[in-house]
Design a protein around this motif. Structure first.
Motif: not given
Length: 167
Positions: A120-122, A125-136
């Motif tokens: 997701l991050r690399y 290319d998602r932001s930390i916030e988007e990644t945290s939302e996707a992974l809960r």
């Protein structure tokens, strides 16, 4: 009703390749499982497609559904199955095959959540916030996990990455 189905078919045909590539990375190169994950993701997307107009970015939502489907699959008891060591013959892809195989092997040795964070991050290319939302998960947990996962990936690759970089 027919218009929504046509919209979904258009969405699915344009996003399937991207979803499949992400799923291959998540599964560590297991193309059969990646196909299953993409199929399940598109099935879940079809069920909510009528309400999709409320979602700002359906492509990002599909990626989130894919990652969550992958993580729920990893929690199942049957997810311990491993593919055989020989890969089926496939069309040659562009790029360095040895580097690709080394990266897929190293990714497959990471935990499913570590793989999901890195993809997701690399890759996405998602932001930390988007990644945290996707992974809960919290954003600090995503930062910590991505740093540790990158460290594990570097240690798994060892000197082989430098060998590929010199080419």
């Amino acid at each position: 009703m027919a218009g929504k189905a046509a919209d979904f078919l258009e969405f699915a045909s344009t996003r399937t390749g991207h979803l499949f590539r992400s799923a291959c990375l998540l599964t560590g190169g297991d193309t059969h499982l990646a196909e299953d994950l993409v199929q399940e993701t598109l099935g879940r997307m079809y069920v909510v497609w009528r309400r999709i107009s409320r979602i700002d970015n359906p492509a990002a939502y599909a990626q989130t559904v894919l990652v969550r489907t992958f993580l729920s699959h990893q929690r199942r008891r049957s997810s311990g199955e491993r593919p055989v060591s020989t890969l089926p013959e496939a069309a040659a892809a562009e790029g360095d095959a040895a580097l690709r195989l080394a990266l897929l092997d190293a990714l497959s040795r990471l935990s499913p959540r570590d793989r999901a964070v890195l993809i997701l991050r690399y890759w996405e290319d998602r932001s930390i916030e988007e990644t945290s939302e996707a992974l809960r998960a919290s954003s600090s947990a995503v930062r910590t996990r991505s740093t540790r996962a990158l460290g594990r990936l570097r240690s798994l690759l060892g000197g082989s990455l430098a060998e590929f970089a010199g080419r």
